[in-house]
Motif scaffolding. Sequence first.
Motif, short mmCIF file in Angstrom:
data_model
loop_
_atom_site.label_atom_id
_atom_site.label_comp_id
_atom_site.label_asym_id
_atom_site.label_seq_id
_atom_site.Cartn_x
_atom_site.Cartn_y
_atom_site.Cartn_z
N LEU A 155 0.87 -1.18 0.00
CA LEU A 155 0.00 0.00 0.00
C LEU A 155 0.90 1.23 0.00
N ILE A 156 0.73 2.09 -0.97
CA ILE A 156 1.58 3.28 -1.03
C ILE A 156 0.73 4.50 -0.68
N ILE A 157 1.11 5.14 0.42
CA ILE A 157 0.29 6.22 1.00
C ILE A 157 1.12 7.51 1.04
N ARG A 158 0.57 8.55 0.44
CA ARG A 158 1.33 9.81 0.37
C ARG A 158 1.52 10.45 1.75
N SER A 217 5.07 8.28 1.19
CA SER A 217 5.76 7.75 0.01
C SER A 217 4.94 7.98 -1.25
N GLU A 218 5.62 8.06 -2.37
CA GLU A 218 4.92 8.23 -3.66
C GLU A 218 5.58 7.35 -4.70
N VAL A 219 4.78 6.84 -5.62
CA VAL A 219 5.34 6.06 -6.72
C VAL A 219 5.99 7.04 -7.70
N ARG A 220 7.21 6.70 -8.08
CA ARG A 220 7.96 7.57 -9.00
C ARG A 220 7.90 7.06 -10.44
N GLU A 221 7.89 5.72 -10.55
CA GLU A 221 7.88 5.13 -11.88
C GLU A 221 7.30 3.72 -11.82
N ILE A 259 9.49 3.41 -5.73
CA ILE A 259 8.77 4.23 -4.75
C ILE A 259 9.74 5.18 -4.08
N ASN A 260 9.30 6.43 -3.99
CA ASN A 260 10.10 7.39 -3.24
C ASN A 260 9.62 7.38 -1.79
N THR A 261 10.47 6.92 -0.88
CA THR A 261 10.11 6.81 0.54
C THR A 261 10.97 7.80 1.34
N LEU A 265 13.12 3.24 -3.66
CA LEU A 265 13.09 1.80 -3.40
C LEU A 265 12.43 1.13 -4.59
N ALA A 266 13.02 0.02 -5.09
CA ALA A 266 12.37 -0.72 -6.18
C ALA A 266 11.74 -1.97 -5.59
#
Length: 325
Positions: A184-187, A218-222, A230-232, A237-238
């Motif tokens: 789960l990626i949460i801004r 965190s936000e998804v970068r690509e 993910i930018n944490t 982080l990949a």
Amino acid sequence: MEHFRIVIIGGGPIGIACGLEAKKRGLSYVILEKGPIVNSLFNYPINMQFFSSSEKLEIDGIPFISKEAKPKRNEALEYYRRIVTSNELHIRLFEKVVNVEKANDIFEITSSKQTYSADKVIVATGFYDLPNTIDVPGENLPKVSHYYKDPHFYANQKLAVIGASNSAIDAALECWRKGSDVSLIIRGPEVGQRVKYWVRPDIVNRIEEGSIIAFYNSEVREIKENEIIINTPEGDLAIENDFVLALTGYMPNFEFLQHLGIELSDDEKRLPNYNPETMETNIPGLYLAGVICGGMETHKWFIENSRVHAHMILDSITEKNTTTV
Ligand SMILES: Cc1cc2nc3c(=O)[nH]c(=O)nc-3n(C[C@H](O)[C@H](O)[C@H](O)COP(=O)(O)OP(=O)(O)OC[C@H]3O[C@@H](n4cnc5c(N)ncnc54)[C@H](O)[C@@H]3O)c2cc1C
């Protein structure tokens, strides 16, 4: 050209409520809907449960009986469909409105099938058609979706769910329970506070026990074919990934509103200009109904509190011209 006293654009719960109200008052009307009856609800996740109890989703006082206090999507489809069919509402389906123009106090409404004229137009087009995009490379890959339907599809797959509100949390929990490996990626720093009160403890516990991995702040970068970046707070982080559900909300079709001449506020809320007592916009005779009224504040209006719009609008229309039917 067919003429109606009122053309209603959108056959969601609120467009249907407007049609019912017009029928009760003996006014000629037609509802134009670009999909099936209550198209947005039809496209909700198949197991979705409303946060409202069924009586709060009722229109025109017609009883909505559901198995549990809070109805499921299929019960809501049944309810609104029965309202349309039993009341023989004039609704034309799979007919998208593409243009509305006004000349000499008469509206000309062009749909994908024909052109109509009307004295009044009600826009009840909701907000579910346009997702808020995350604007990162890879967002257009086929493995990425902004709509979630069925957990079975994601079983035994590495699934990233982006978002912290009801749609994202429901999807994360359901898919995890059907065997997905869910991240789960949460801004922000936590699961959204507006998540249904009986669901929030469930997701918090699943995260705390490590069943679902949450990346906060965190936000998804690509998004790539087999992984996402993910930018944490600890840096990029990949992680391995098969599918992405980007459930970051939806927005009204502002282009359509502006095309109709409806003014929007200059700030980020993009609130449409309407009189809150009558729902009439800055274009006389053109009304807004339902969740579309909230601009970018899509949590402000829902069925519960916007079903009254039908009454308000029809009061306004009949008060202004009680003789025309
Ligand atoms: C997952 C989810 C759960 C929700 N749960 C609840 C809840 O528990 N309780 C609650 O009160 N609310 C809830 N809501 C909010 C509310 O249910 C919906 O937003 C509701 O559908 C709003 O009704 P509406 O008639 O204003 O808009 P919609 O139901 O979105 O109807 C708009 C209709 O207009 C049609 N349309 C759009 N453009 C055109 C066009 N150009 N021409 C013709 N037709 C067009 C669409 O196809 C659609 O059928 C939820 C929303 C979501 C997304």
